[in-house]
Design an enzyme around this catalytic site. Structure first.
Site, short mmCIF file in Angstrom:
data_model
loop_
_atom_site.label_atom_id
_atom_site.label_comp_id
_atom_site.label_asym_id
_atom_site.label_seq_id
_atom_site.Cartn_x
_atom_site.Cartn_y
_atom_site.Cartn_z
N ASP A 1 -10.78 11.05 -5.13
CA ASP A 1 -12.34 11.67 -4.92
C ASP A 1 -11.92 12.99 -6.03
O ASP A 1 -12.88 13.99 -6.03
CB ASP A 1 -12.68 12.23 -3.82
N ARG B 1 -9.65 7.38 5.94
CA ARG B 1 -10.27 8.75 6.67
C ARG B 1 -10.47 9.80 5.59
O ARG B 1 -11.43 10.69 5.36
CB ARG B 1 -9.15 9.40 7.52
N GLU C 1 -11.31 8.86 2.31
CA GLU C 1 -12.53 8.54 1.53
C GLU C 1 -13.93 8.89 2.47
O GLU C 1 -14.85 9.30 1.76
CB GLU C 1 -12.75 6.89 1.46
N LYS D 1 -3.18 22.05 -8.30
CA LYS D 1 -2.55 23.06 -8.85
C LYS D 1 -1.60 22.45 -10.24
O LYS D 1 -0.73 21.74 -9.85
CB LYS D 1 -1.80 24.05 -8.17
N ASP E 1 -2.43 12.34 -2.61
CA ASP E 1 -2.66 13.79 -2.56
C ASP E 1 -2.79 13.99 -4.05
O ASP E 1 -2.01 13.61 -4.64
CB ASP E 1 -1.29 14.32 -2.09
N GLU F 1 0.77 -1.34 0.06
CA GLU F 1 -0.02 0.07 -0.03
C GLU F 1 0.87 1.24 -0.06
O GLU F 1 1.54 1.37 0.95
CB GLU F 1 -1.12 -0.12 1.19
#
Length: 240
Positions: free
Chosen positions: A173, A212, A214, A141, A137, A63
């Protein structure tokens, strides 16, 4: 082919701060006492043999960027026969995972506290069954897109590491990042996107536990995208 005598190019760091707010004493204790026991040190000039990590030769899962370790711990607990290596550069997240490992008495987890590319580069071909990259992350930008973990380079590296039929499972997301993930992964001949209908990328199969990130996305009403790629049988990966 690169000249071995040429000086190595400096690595571009993909992350920012390694420490967040001041750690509570209990979490500092975990970093001082438990991390040395579970930490896997990876060096740019040294290969990592899976049997050196888990001597019994158990299947290996990764992971990359495990955040607080919620998903990683759930996966490790549900699959005790698997060895799970988690990569996370932020010490607050590492300390959170160590607390879960201690409370649940998990013995099949190892931790890399560094840039994920170091581990990807050090492992041998076809040595990993599953790779998770969940809510990395997005660096929204445009000038920061080069810091994104999922790119063409890491896509090829993941393909090289996966066994035949192995799976690369991603989630985000951030819709622009989801498109960028697909742009990086779809050209890799050794990987095939398993989705056949919209529901396949709207739900994540076998997700051990929501991270967290999600949970925050769903609470804010942001839709999540789940991408699953599989290593083609009989394919031969090009080196990343």
């Amino acid at each position: 082919m690169s000249d071995p005598s040429a000086p190595a190019r400096p690595r571009r760091i993909l992350y920012g701060r390694r420490f967040g707010p001041r750690l509570r004493p209990q979490r500092k204790r975990l970093l001082d006492e438990r991390l040395p026991e579970l930490r896997l040190q990876v060096a740019p000039d040294r290969a990592t043999a899976p049997r050196d990590v888990f001597p019994d030769g158990r299947p290996l899962w990764l992971e990359l960027g495990f955040g607080g370790g919620e998903h990683l711990a759930a996966v490790a607990e549900a699959h005790p026969q698997v060895g799970v290596i988690g990569v996370e550069p932020f010490m607050s997240g590492v300390a959170a995972l160590l607390g879960t490992i201690e409370s649940r008495r998990l013995d099949n987890v190892r931790v890399v506290v560094d840039d994920a590319r170091l581990l990807l580069d050090s492992l041998p071909d076809a040595s990993v069954e599953r790779i998770f990259i969940l809510f990395p992350d997005p660096w929204p930008k445009a000038r920061h897109h080069k810091r994104r973990l999922v790119n063409a380079e890491t896509a090829r590296a993941c393909a090289r590491l996966l066994v035949q039929g192995g799976r690369l499972e991603l989630a985000t997301d951030h819709m622009d990042y989801a498109r960028a993930m697909l742009q990086a992964l779809l050209p890799v001949d050794d990987l095939v996107w398993t989705a056949t209908r919209p529901a396949d990328w709207r739900t994540f199969p076998e997700l051990g536990h929501p991270t967290r990130y999600e949970a925050k996305a769903r609470a804010a009403g942001r839709p999540c995208v789940y991408l699953v790629f599989e290593r083609r049988s009989g394919a031969s990966s090009a080196k990343a």
